[in-house]
Motif scaffolding. Structure first.
Motif, PDB file in Angstrom:
ATOM      1  N   THR A   1      11.788   4.857  -3.493  1.00 49.86           N
ATOM      2  CA  THR A   1      12.511   3.614  -3.783  1.00 49.86           C
ATOM      3  C   THR A   1      11.539   2.536  -4.270  1.00 49.86           C
ATOM      4  N   GLY A   2      10.331   2.508  -3.722  1.00 48.17           N
ATOM      5  CA  GLY A   2       9.330   1.538  -4.192  1.00 48.17           C
ATOM      6  C   GLY A   2       9.033   1.746  -5.677  1.00 48.17           C
ATOM      7  N   ASP A   3       8.864   3.015  -6.093  1.00 46.57           N
ATOM      8  CA  ASP A   3       8.585   3.306  -7.510  1.00 46.57           C
ATOM      9  C   ASP A   3       9.778   2.919  -8.385  1.00 46.57           C
TER      10      ASP A   3
ATOM     11  N   TYR B   1      11.939  -9.950  -3.024  1.00 49.07           N
ATOM     12  CA  TYR B   1      11.692  -9.389  -1.693  1.00 49.07           C
ATOM     13  C   TYR B   1      10.341  -8.686  -1.637  1.00 49.07           C
ATOM     14  N   ILE B   2      10.065  -7.895  -2.654  1.00 50.08           N
ATOM     15  CA  ILE B   2       8.831  -7.100  -2.663  1.00 50.08           C
ATOM     16  C   ILE B   2       7.601  -8.004  -2.622  1.00 50.08           C
ATOM     17  N   ASP B   3       7.582  -9.031  -3.463  1.00 54.93           N
ATOM     18  CA  ASP B   3       6.411  -9.925  -3.503  1.00 54.93           C
ATOM     19  C   ASP B   3       6.223 -10.651  -2.178  1.00 54.93           C
TER      20      ASP B   3
ATOM     21  N   GLY C   1       6.881  -9.236   0.699  1.00 52.83           N
ATOM     22  CA  GLY C   1       6.636  -8.227   1.731  1.00 52.83           C
ATOM     23  C   GLY C   1       7.854  -7.938   2.587  1.00 52.83           C
ATOM     24  N   GLU C   2       9.021  -8.361   2.084  1.00 53.88           N
ATOM     25  CA  GLU C   2      10.253  -8.124   2.845  1.00 53.88           C
ATOM     26  C   GLU C   2      11.040  -6.948   2.267  1.00 53.88           C
ATOM     27  N   LEU C   3      12.046  -6.512   3.013  1.00 54.13           N
ATOM     28  CA  LEU C   3      12.850  -5.389   2.528  1.00 54.13           C
ATOM     29  C   LEU C   3      13.943  -5.862   1.581  1.00 54.13           C
TER      30      LEU C   3
ATOM     31  N   VAL D   1      21.825  -2.806  -1.565  1.00 50.40           N
ATOM     32  CA  VAL D   1      21.230  -2.521  -2.882  1.00 50.40           C
ATOM     33  C   VAL D   1      20.532  -1.164  -2.858  1.00 50.40           C
ATOM     34  N   VAL D   2      19.709  -0.944  -1.842  1.00 46.00           N
ATOM     35  CA  VAL D   2      18.894   0.286  -1.779  1.00 46.00           C
ATOM     36  C   VAL D   2      19.787   1.514  -1.587  1.00 46.00           C
ATOM     37  N   ILE D   3      20.765   1.410  -0.713  1.00 49.43           N
ATOM     38  CA  ILE D   3      21.622   2.565  -0.408  1.00 49.43           C
ATOM     39  C   ILE D   3      22.352   3.030  -1.677  1.00 49.43           C
TER      40      ILE D   3
ATOM     41  N   PRO E   1      20.606   1.301   9.453  1.00 52.92           N
ATOM     42  CA  PRO E   1      21.787   1.426   8.574  1.00 52.92           C
ATOM     43  C   PRO E   1      21.536   2.311   7.345  1.00 52.92           C
ATOM     44  N   GLN E   2      20.315   2.289   6.805  1.00 58.10           N
ATOM     45  CA  GLN E   2      20.008   3.174   5.664  1.00 58.10           C
ATOM     46  C   GLN E   2      20.037   4.639   6.106  1.00 58.10           C
ATOM     47  N   ALA E   3      19.498   4.913   7.296  1.00 60.33           N
ATOM     48  CA  ALA E   3      19.484   6.293   7.800  1.00 60.33           C
ATOM     49  C   ALA E   3      20.910   6.784   8.059  1.00 60.33           C
TER      50      ALA E   3
ATOM     51  N   ALA F   1       0.322   6.812 -10.593  1.00 60.13           N
ATOM     52  CA  ALA F   1      -0.581   7.637  -9.754  1.00 60.13           C
ATOM     53  C   ALA F   1      -1.428   6.717  -8.861  1.00 60.13           C
ATOM     54  N   VAL F   2      -1.735   7.211  -7.655  1.00 59.68           N
ATOM     55  CA  VAL F   2      -2.383   6.377  -6.635  1.00 59.68           C
ATOM     56  C   VAL F   2      -3.869   6.719  -6.484  1.00 59.68           C
ATOM     57  N   TYR F   3      -4.714   5.692  -6.455  1.00 60.08           N
ATOM     58  CA  TYR F   3      -6.169   5.880  -6.274  1.00 60.08           C
ATOM     59  C   TYR F   3      -6.671   4.930  -5.191  1.00 60.08           C
ATOM     60  N   HIS F   4      -7.928   5.106  -4.814  1.00 51.34           N
ATOM     61  CA  HIS F   4      -8.558   4.176  -3.868  1.00 51.34           C
ATOM     62  C   HIS F   4     -10.008   3.975  -4.289  1.00 51.34           C
ATOM     63  N   VAL F   5     -10.491   2.740  -4.192  1.00 51.66           N
ATOM     64  CA  VAL F   5     -11.841   2.440  -4.685  1.00 51.66           C
ATOM     65  C   VAL F   5     -12.925   3.217  -3.924  1.00 51.66           C
TER      66      VAL F   5
ATOM     67  N   ASP G   1      -8.822  13.312   6.339  1.00 49.20           N
ATOM     68  CA  ASP G   1      -9.034  13.512   4.918  1.00 49.20           C
ATOM     69  C   ASP G   1      -7.706  13.885   4.225  1.00 49.20           C
ATOM     70  N   ILE G   2      -7.507  13.414   2.996  1.00 55.26           N
ATOM     71  CA  ILE G   2      -6.248  13.632   2.267  1.00 55.26           C
ATOM     72  C   ILE G   2      -5.843  15.118   2.231  1.00 55.26           C
ATOM     73  N   ASN G   3      -6.822  16.003   2.026  1.00 60.02           N
ATOM     74  CA  ASN G   3      -6.506  17.444   1.963  1.00 60.02           C
ATOM     75  C   ASN G   3      -6.063  18.001   3.313  1.00 60.02           C
TER      76      ASN G   3
HETATM   77  P1  AP5 Z   1       6.857   1.148  -1.138  1.00 59.78           P
HETATM   78  O1  AP5 Z   1       6.368   1.278  -2.502  1.00 59.78           O
HETATM   79  O2  AP5 Z   1       7.611   2.246  -0.523  1.00 59.78           O
HETATM   80  O3  AP5 Z   1       5.625   0.721  -0.212  1.00 59.78           O
HETATM   81  P2  AP5 Z   1       5.231   1.076   1.311  1.00 59.78           P
HETATM   82  O4  AP5 Z   1       6.205   1.801   2.141  1.00 59.78           O
HETATM   83  O5  AP5 Z   1       4.767  -0.214   1.821  1.00 59.78           O
HETATM   84  O6  AP5 Z   1       4.176   2.141   1.198  1.00 59.78           O
HETATM   85  P3  AP5 Z   1       2.989   2.172   0.237  1.00 59.78           P
HETATM   86  O7  AP5 Z   1       3.404   2.687  -1.099  1.00 59.78           O
HETATM   87  O8  AP5 Z   1       2.283   0.856   0.279  1.00 59.78           O
HETATM   88  O9  AP5 Z   1       2.041   3.221   0.989  1.00 59.78           O
HETATM   89  P4  AP5 Z   1       2.007   4.803   0.935  1.00 59.78           P
HETATM   90  O10 AP5 Z   1       2.348   5.309   2.283  1.00 59.78           O
HETATM   91  O11 AP5 Z   1       2.765   5.348  -0.217  1.00 59.78           O
HETATM   92  O12 AP5 Z   1       0.446   5.009   0.731  1.00 59.78           O
HETATM   93  P5  AP5 Z   1      -0.376   5.546  -0.533  1.00 59.78           P
HETATM   94  O13 AP5 Z   1      -0.196   7.016  -0.671  1.00 59.78           O
HETATM   95  O14 AP5 Z   1      -0.154   4.689  -1.713  1.00 59.78           O
HETATM   96  O15 AP5 Z   1       7.762  -0.155  -1.015  1.00 59.78           O
HETATM   97  C1  AP5 Z   1       7.369  -1.381  -1.605  1.00 59.78           C
HETATM   98  C2  AP5 Z   1       8.412  -2.441  -1.351  1.00 59.78           C
HETATM   99  O16 AP5 Z   1       9.654  -2.065  -1.962  1.00 59.78           O
HETATM  100  C3  AP5 Z   1       8.779  -2.703   0.118  1.00 59.78           C
HETATM  101  O17 AP5 Z   1       7.874  -3.609   0.736  1.00 59.78           O
HETATM  102  C4  AP5 Z   1      10.193  -3.263  -0.020  1.00 59.78           C
HETATM  103  O18 AP5 Z   1      10.171  -4.605  -0.415  1.00 59.78           O
HETATM  104  C5  AP5 Z   1      10.762  -2.435  -1.163  1.00 59.78           C
HETATM  105  N1  AP5 Z   1      11.440  -1.229  -0.679  1.00 59.78           N
HETATM  106  C6  AP5 Z   1      11.100   0.065  -0.944  1.00 59.78           C
HETATM  107  N2  AP5 Z   1      11.921   0.918  -0.332  1.00 59.78           N
HETATM  108  C7  AP5 Z   1      12.811   0.166   0.361  1.00 59.78           C
HETATM  109  C8  AP5 Z   1      13.891   0.481   1.218  1.00 59.78           C
HETATM  110  N3  AP5 Z   1      14.232   1.753   1.509  1.00 59.78           N
HETATM  111  N4  AP5 Z   1      14.578  -0.562   1.769  1.00 59.78           N
HETATM  112  C9  AP5 Z   1      14.264  -1.823   1.493  1.00 59.78           C
HETATM  113  N5  AP5 Z   1      13.247  -2.186   0.700  1.00 59.78           N
HETATM  114  C10 AP5 Z   1      12.522  -1.196   0.132  1.00 59.78           C
HETATM  115  O19 AP5 Z   1      -1.884   5.315   0.035  1.00 59.78           O
HETATM  116  C11 AP5 Z   1      -2.395   4.013   0.252  1.00 59.78           C
HETATM  117  C12 AP5 Z   1      -3.901   3.988  -0.095  1.00 59.78           C
HETATM  118  O20 AP5 Z   1      -4.616   4.788   0.853  1.00 59.78           O
HETATM  119  C13 AP5 Z   1      -4.229   4.581  -1.471  1.00 59.78           C
HETATM  120  O21 AP5 Z   1      -5.272   3.862  -2.061  1.00 59.78           O
HETATM  121  C14 AP5 Z   1      -4.653   6.040  -1.163  1.00 59.78           C
HETATM  122  O22 AP5 Z   1      -5.561   6.535  -2.123  1.00 59.78           O
HETATM  123  C15 AP5 Z   1      -5.307   5.876   0.206  1.00 59.78           C
HETATM  124  N6  AP5 Z   1      -5.123   7.053   1.076  1.00 59.78           N
HETATM  125  C16 AP5 Z   1      -4.000   7.796   1.202  1.00 59.78           C
HETATM  126  N7  AP5 Z   1      -4.179   8.775   2.121  1.00 59.78           N
HETATM  127  C17 AP5 Z   1      -5.463   8.641   2.584  1.00 59.78           C
HETATM  128  C18 AP5 Z   1      -6.251   9.347   3.559  1.00 59.78           C
HETATM  129  N8  AP5 Z   1      -5.751  10.403   4.230  1.00 59.78           N
HETATM  130  N9  AP5 Z   1      -7.508   8.917   3.776  1.00 59.78           N
HETATM  131  C19 AP5 Z   1      -8.021   7.854   3.116  1.00 59.78           C
HETATM  132  N10 AP5 Z   1      -7.331   7.140   2.166  1.00 59.78           N
HETATM  133  C20 AP5 Z   1      -6.058   7.534   1.925  1.00 59.78           C
END
Ligand code: AP5
Ligand code: MG
Ligand code: ZN
Length: 228
Positions: free
Chosen positions: A41-43, A62-64, A66-68, A73-75, A101-103, A145-149, A210-212
Motif C-alpha cells: 500500500t505504501g508503494d 497523511y504520509i508526510d 507519519g500518520e495512517l 481509502v486503504v481498504i 478494522p483493516q484486518a 528498489a530499497v537500499y541502505h547506505v 543479516d538480510i539473507n
Molecule cells: P509503508 O511504505 O508501508 O512504510 P512502513 O510500514 O513505515 O515501512 P517501511 O517501508 O518504512 O519499512 P520496511 O519494513 O518496508 O523496511 P525496508 O525493507 O524498506 O507506508 C508508508 C506510509 O503510507 C504510512 O506511514 C502511511 O501513511 C501510509 N500507509 C501505507 N499503508 C497503509 C495502510 N495499510 N493504512 C494506512 N496508511 C497506510 O528496510 C528499511 C531499511 O533497512 C532499508 O534501508 C533496508 O536496506 C534496511 N534493511 C532491511 N532489512 C535489513 C536487515 N536485516 N539488516 C540491516 N538493514 C536492513
C-alpha cells in the motif's frame, strides 16, 4: 523458483512489522521466488503521489505527517487490487492491514471468496535499530528498489542496480517523522500481532539479523506451512 500449490491458496501472505523492519526488502525477493504479486500500500500511495492523482494528493497529507491514511481509502484500494486475476494464485501484502478494522475487512473480503490468508509473517526488530535503518535508507526514484547506505549499497553510488534510476531518501524518513510512525505503529498496528496469533496465522521472524538470514527464516516458515 519454488513449488506452489495454487489450488490450496497456500501463499496468500501478509508481511507485518514496524516501519523499517525489512518488509519491502524481503518482499522484493519473496515475490520473485514464489512468483506472486507484491501488493504494497505504501508503494501504491507513492506511485499515486508521483503521478499527481487525487488519491496521491489525499494520501500525501497523511504520509508526510507519519500518520495512517484513513481505513476507508486503504481498504477500497486493496480490495480492488485483490480482484485482479494475478492475485488468484497467491499474493504478498506488505503494509496492509495496519489496523484492526483493516484486518477485519480483509477477512470479510477473502473468506467468502474461499481464499483465506495462509500466514502472517511478522518481522520483529528492536525499535532503536529502526531509526538507524530508516535514516540510512535510500530508494530508487524509478522502480522503488530499497537500499541502505551501510548495509545494502548499490554497485554504483546513488544509482539503482536494477534500472539505473537515481536513489533518494523518502520524505517520511526524517527522524521526527520516523518517531511519529513508530508511535502510530505501536498504537494502531501492533495489536494485530495478537489478532493474528489468536487466528493461528502468525509466524514470528527475527528481523534483527543479516538480510539473507531473515530471508532463510521466512522461507523455512513457509516450507513448514506447505508441509502442514
Ligand atoms: P509503508 O511504505 O508501508 O512504510 P512502513 O510500514 O513505515 O515501512 P517501511 O517501508 O518504512 O519499512 P520496511 O519494513 O518496508 O523496511 P525496508 O525493507 O524498506 O507506508 C508508508 C506510509 O503510507 C504510512 O506511514 C502511511 O501513511 C501510509 N500507509 C501505507 N499503508 C497503509 C495502510 N495499510 N493504512 C494506512 N496508511 C497506510 O528496510 C528499511 C531499511 O533497512 C532499508 O534501508 C533496508 O536496506 C534496511 N534493511 C532491511 N532489512 C535489513 C536487515 N536485516 N539488516 C540491516 N538493514 C536492513
Ligand atoms: Mg516498505
Ligand atoms: Zn530502480
Amino acid at each position: 523458483m519454488r513449488t506452489i500449490n495454487p489450488e490450496a491458496n497456500q501463499y496468500n501472505l501478509v508481511l507485518l512489522g514496524p516501519p523499517g523492519a525489512g518488509k519491502g526488502t524481503q518482499a522484493e525477493r519473496l515475490v520473485k521466488d514464489y512468483q506472486i504479486p507484491h501488493v504494497s500500500t505504501g508503494d501504491i500511495f507513492r506511485a499515486s503521489i508521483k503521478a499527481g492523482t487525487a488519491l496521491g494528493r489525499e494520501a500525501q497529507k497523511y504520509i508526510d505527517a507519519g500518520e495512517l491514511v484513513p481505513d476507508k481509502v486503504v481498504i477500497g484500494i486493496v480490495q480492488e487490487r485483490l480482484k485482479e486475476s494475478d492475485t488468484k494464485a497467491g499474493f504478498l501484502l506488505d503494509g496492509f492491514p495496519r489496523t484492526v478494522p483493516q484486518a477485519d475487512a480483509l477477512d470479510d473480503f477473502l473468506r467468502p471468496a474461499g481464499r483465506p490468508l495462509s500466514a502472517v509473517i511478522n518481522i520483529e526488530v528492536d525499535p532503536e535499530i529502526l531509526v538507524t535503518r530508516l535514516s540510512g535508507r535510500r530508494i530508487c526514484k524509478q522502480c522503488g528498489a530499497v537500499y541502505h547506505v551501510a548495509t545494502k549499497k548499490p554497485v554504483q553510488d546513488g544509482v539503482c542496480d536494477h534500472c539505473d534510476g537515481q536513489l533518494r531518501q523518502r520524505v517520511d524518513d526524517q527522524e521526527e517523522t520516523v518517531r511519529k510512525r513508530l508511535q502510530v505503529y505501536a498504537a494502531q498496528t501492533e495489536p494485530l500481532i495478537r489478532y493474528y496469533q489468536e487466528a493461528g496465522l502468525l509466524r514470528q521472524i527475527n528481523g534483527d539479523q543479516d538480510i539473507n538470514r531473515v530471508y532463510q527464516d521466512i522461507v523455512h516458515a513457509l516450507e513448514a506451512l506447505a508441509n502442514d
